[in-house]
Structure formats: C-alpha cells, structure tokens
Write a protein that holds these residues in place. Structure first.
Motif, PDB file in Angstrom:
ATOM      1  N   VAL A  85      11.550   3.513 -13.687  1.00 13.65           N
ATOM      2  CA  VAL A  85      11.641   4.106 -12.295  1.00 13.65           C
ATOM      3  C   VAL A  85      10.783   3.101 -11.346  1.00 13.65           C
ATOM      4  N   VAL A  86      11.496   3.012 -10.087  1.00 14.64           N
ATOM      5  CA  VAL A  86      10.921   1.850  -9.424  1.00 14.64           C
ATOM      6  C   VAL A  86      10.754   2.376  -7.931  1.00 14.64           C
ATOM      7  N   VAL A  87       9.752   2.387  -7.332  1.00 10.49           N
ATOM      8  CA  VAL A  87       9.791   2.683  -5.788  1.00 10.49           C
ATOM      9  C   VAL A  87       9.953   1.295  -5.143  1.00 10.49           C
ATOM     10  N   SER A  91       4.654   1.609 -15.698  1.00 10.63           N
ATOM     11  CA  SER A  91       4.786   0.439 -16.281  1.00 10.63           C
ATOM     12  C   SER A  91       4.262   0.329 -17.916  1.00 10.63           C
ATOM     13  N   LYS A  92       3.133   0.897 -17.933  1.00  4.89           N
ATOM     14  CA  LYS A  92       2.354   0.831 -19.440  1.00  4.89           C
ATOM     15  C   LYS A  92       1.819   2.007 -19.431  1.00  4.89           C
ATOM     16  N   LYS A 113      -3.474   8.926 -22.595  1.00  7.96           N
ATOM     17  CA  LYS A 113      -2.531   9.347 -22.131  1.00  7.96           C
ATOM     18  C   LYS A 113      -1.835   9.211 -20.633  1.00  7.96           C
ATOM     19  N   ARG A 114      -2.341   8.106 -20.237  1.00 10.68           N
ATOM     20  CA  ARG A 114      -2.335   7.847 -18.692  1.00 10.68           C
ATOM     21  C   ARG A 114      -1.346   6.540 -18.497  1.00 10.68           C
ATOM     22  N   TRP A 115      -0.484   6.564 -17.596  1.00 13.19           N
ATOM     23  CA  TRP A 115       0.249   5.698 -17.236  1.00 13.19           C
ATOM     24  C   TRP A 115      -0.350   4.640 -16.094  1.00 13.19           C
ATOM     25  N   SER A 116      -0.055   3.243 -16.239  1.00  9.58           N
ATOM     26  CA  SER A 116      -0.531   2.448 -15.301  1.00  9.58           C
ATOM     27  C   SER A 116       0.889   1.914 -14.661  1.00  9.58           C
ATOM     28  N   GLY A 117       0.559   1.168 -13.121  1.00  8.17           N
ATOM     29  CA  GLY A 117       1.819   0.581 -12.665  1.00  8.17           C
ATOM     30  C   GLY A 117       1.649  -0.839 -12.552  1.00  8.17           C
ATOM     31  N   GLN A 157       0.871  -1.165   0.063  1.00  8.25           N
ATOM     32  CA  GLN A 157       0.107  -0.037  -0.191  1.00  8.25           C
ATOM     33  C   GLN A 157       0.884   1.097  -0.042  1.00  8.25           C
ATOM     34  N   ALA A 158       2.031   1.157   0.770  1.00  9.10           N
ATOM     35  CA  ALA A 158       2.683   2.385   0.909  1.00  9.10           C
ATOM     36  C   ALA A 158       3.380   2.590  -0.478  1.00  9.10           C
ATOM     37  N   SER A 159       4.009   1.593  -1.135  1.00  9.91           N
ATOM     38  CA  SER A 159       4.639   1.758  -2.465  1.00  9.91           C
ATOM     39  C   SER A 159       3.704   2.358  -3.484  1.00  9.91           C
ATOM     40  N   GLU A 160       2.297   1.837  -3.482  1.00 10.25           N
ATOM     41  CA  GLU A 160       1.385   2.238  -4.364  1.00 10.25           C
ATOM     42  C   GLU A 160       0.988   3.718  -4.047  1.00 10.25           C
TER      43      GLU A 160
END
Ligand code: 2IP
Ligand code: CA
Ligand code: CA
Length: 377
Positions: free
Chosen positions: A183-185, A207-208, A214-218, A10-13
């Motif tokens: 980029v990675v948390v 990630s995508k 024009k949105r990124w998803s993780g 959750q914290a990383s999200e």
C-alpha cells in the motif's frame, strides 16, 4: 520547490496516519473487514466506508496543500472526487471543517451515525504532522510559481491489499508480492506547461510491523527532478539480480519472452511496483496495457528521473524503436509520460486520465532499451 515538497511529505504522512488508524482502531477496522467476517447486514454501507477512506485521505492531503499554497487550488487533481454519494443516494461533500467536532458530524452522515468511528477519523484528519526539512533540501532555492504547477494524488494505491490485509508474502529480498507493505500514498507535482514531473512522494504506511506492540511504522521516500535529488530509506535485504516486476494479469506472451533473461515477479500495486524499481529491488516494471492512471505514476516518476531513469509510454517507445533500427537508448527521452493533458482527450471519462499506452519504468535506460528490443525480436 523544497517548500512544496515538504508540504507534500506532510500531506502524505497525514494520509498514512489515516490509513494506519483505520486498520488499528477496532471501531474502524470492524467496518473495513465486516464484509469478510459476515457480521455486517448492510453491504451497501460497507461499500461506502471503503470509499470513504480513500476520499478522506485525498481530501485531507488536498486541504493541507491548499492551505500552504492557495493558488494551486485549481490544479490539484486526484483519483477520487470529494463529493461522495452514499448508497442511499445522498450526496455529501467530504471536506475538512473548521474543527474536529464539525468534521466528525459530517463524517457521521457517511458512517451511518457511527459516532465513535467518525470522531476517530476526524481527530486524525485534524492532527498536525511535522516533518523536518531534510538537510539536502535546505539550500535549494525555493521559488515556486504556483500558477505553473499541478498536483496528482492517489490517496491509497493497492486498495485491494489495504482492505483485504492479506498475510504478507515475500517474493525475494525485501520485495513483497502481496500484503499491506504494497500500500502506498502517492503524491506528485508536475509542470502545467510541459507536463513533466517536478517532485514526488511515496509514503508506505505499513512498511514495518512491530510484533511486540503490533504496530506498523511507515517509510517515506521523496524526490525532486531539478536539481535531481532522491531519498529512499534503505531496505534490509539486498535485491535479487535481474528482476522485472509485472502485474499477474500481464500478457502471457510478454511474460514468457522476458522470463528468458529476467526473473519475472508478480507484485501488487502500481505504486509499489515503481517503488521496487526506485529501491533497486527490480530493474524495471513493464505494463503493456493502459490500466494505470496519471495519479499512479506522477510522483513515482519524479523519483526515478532524479535517479537518472524514467517512465516511458510503452506503446510509443516500442513502436519508435521498431521503426528505427539504428536508434539508441537516448530515444527514451522522447517518450516519457506527461501529466498536464490526457493522452486521449476523447477517451471515456473513466479512462480519461489513463496512461493509455502502458508503461515501462526503469532506473537504467540501457536496461529499458534492451527490454524493448527483446520484445520486438
Ligand atoms: C491500482 C492498483 C493495482 C494496479 C492498477 C492500479 O490502483 O495499483 O494493483 O493493478 O493498475 O490502478 P496491478 O496490480 O494489476 O498492476 P488502486 O489500488 O488505487 O485502484
Ligand atoms: Ca492507484
Ligand atoms: Ca487509489
């Protein structure tokens, strides 16, 4: 540990949300790229803003972990310090306040009075993030002795890629050489007495990319060492065989030697390089210098260990193998990176938490052993 792991997810999200919002919202993004477009007259302020993104992600992650596990407080460590000295010399402690308004007011001090930007950042910092407990974690006993666990956080790994937002370049398969994908948390939990990694998350905020909106998803990957469990959502392209990832600044002699047996790929980010090994996009990641830190490797190492691999101190493992002609890959167990104490307690403050002997990250100990033998020939 499953409860703690879900808290780390959750914290990383939330960190990933802050990272995405900062690049998506015009008022924040302009601050991030102003230096490049030359619109900003105050370069010092731009520098403050860049640091703020990292500091805020780390602080929010630490805040949320503390809220769930109060006695971990003394042992949450990270790359950044939340006492932020802006370039005017003012010291501001970046801390989540009771409500969005108060957090926005505090951020405003760092953001040179930019209310819109402060409000947006405060909002996402306070948003709640829900992660469903993965089915494979549901039956795991959840006894955590909070006093025996420490946490390492790298709020944003590959800061350069994050700020510059290079056009993404594929190296091979699903492996990116540069781009926001790198980029990675990174968040890891370790055992305070043995120093061994216990659990980790790697969250790729970008990630995508969806070309339509024009949105990124993780993409969120996680792992636990006991019992060994690792989950990394599958990638679209199959890996290229015999790939080894390195920094472009890696020793030329080392690169030359290994390029006889491997395809050497330069990809950005220490966390992303280890992720490429976890994903099977690369067999190994070799770094012969001490330019990574405990926060770069703690979380990722937990995932590799869950997969039967690990991360060794390159220098120590290399020297030991050189000394003992009859040893096998079993010897690598003795040189895993640890996280409770500094490699060299007398090191200067800025390198105190460095993985000082470099590193070799791998899934298959036989492959790692072969690489070290090759280098020694
Ligand atoms: C950096 C980042 C760099 C890496 C360096 C890390 O972390 O991951 O990419 O160097 O070791 O400490 P290289 O890419 O040459 O391997 P950060 O972005 O958090 O400063
Ligand atoms: Ca880093
Ligand atoms: Ca960082």
């Amino acid at each position: 540990l499953s409860d703690l792991l879900v808290t780390l997810m959750q914290a990383s999200e939330k960190g990933a949300n802050i990272a995405r919002t900062t690049r998506r919202e015009q008022s924040l993004f302009e601050l991030l790229v102003e230096e490049k477009t030359g619109k900003c007259k105050n370069e010092r302020f731009v520098q403050d803003f860049k640091t703020l993104a990292d500091v805020l992600v780390q602080e929010v992650a630490a805040h949320d972990i503390r809220a769930k596990f109060p006695s971990l407080v003394a042992n949450i460590r990270g790359e950044e310090s939340n006492t932020f000295t802006n370039t005017l010399g003012e010291s501001i402690t970046v801390q989540l306040q009771e409500d969005i308004e108060s957090t926005a007011q505090l951020l405003c001090k760092v953001l040179d009075g930019n209310q819109a930007a402060s409000k947006l950042l405060a909002q996402v910092a306070h948003d709640s993030v829900e992660i469903d407990v993965p089915a494979s974690l549901q039956n795991i006993p959840d006894e955590v002795d909070e006093n025996s666990i420490g946490i390492w956080i790298d709020p944003i790994d590959s800061t350069a890629q994050y700020i510059e937002g290079h056009k993404s370049v594929l190296a091979s398969g699903s492996l990116y050489a540069v781009g926001l994908e790198c980029v990675v948390v990174l968040i890891g939990a370790f055992d305070l007495s043995t120093g061994q990694p216990l659990a980790g998350v790697l969250n790729q905020p970008f990630s995508k990319h969806n070309a339509l909106n024009k949105r990124w998803s993780g993409r969120l990957c996680w792992g636990l060492t006991t019992p060994p469990l690792c989950m990394a959502p599958p990638l679209t392209s199959p890996p290229a065989p015999n790939t080894i990832v390195m920094s472009s600044s890696e020793d030329k002699f080392v690169q030359e030697k290994l390029s006889r047996d491997f395809t050497v790929q330069h990809v950005a980010g220490a966390g992303y390089k280890i992720l490429s090994v976890i994903d099977g996009q690369a067999e190994a990641y070799l770094l012969t210098r001490g330019s990574t830190f405990k926060w770069d490797t703690c979380g990722p190492q937990a995932l590799l260990m869950a997969l039967g691999g690990g991360i060794v101190d390159y220098r120590k493992a290399f020297d030991a193998i050189k000394k003992d002609r009859n040893c096998s890959e079993e010897i690598l167990k003795d040189f895993q990176l640890t996280y409770a104490t500094a490699d060299n307690v007398d090191a200067a403050e800025n390198v105190l938490w460095a993985n000082s002997g470099g590193l070799l990250a791998y899934r298959d100990a036989k492959v790692a052993f072969g690489i070290l033998r090759k280098l020694e020939e």
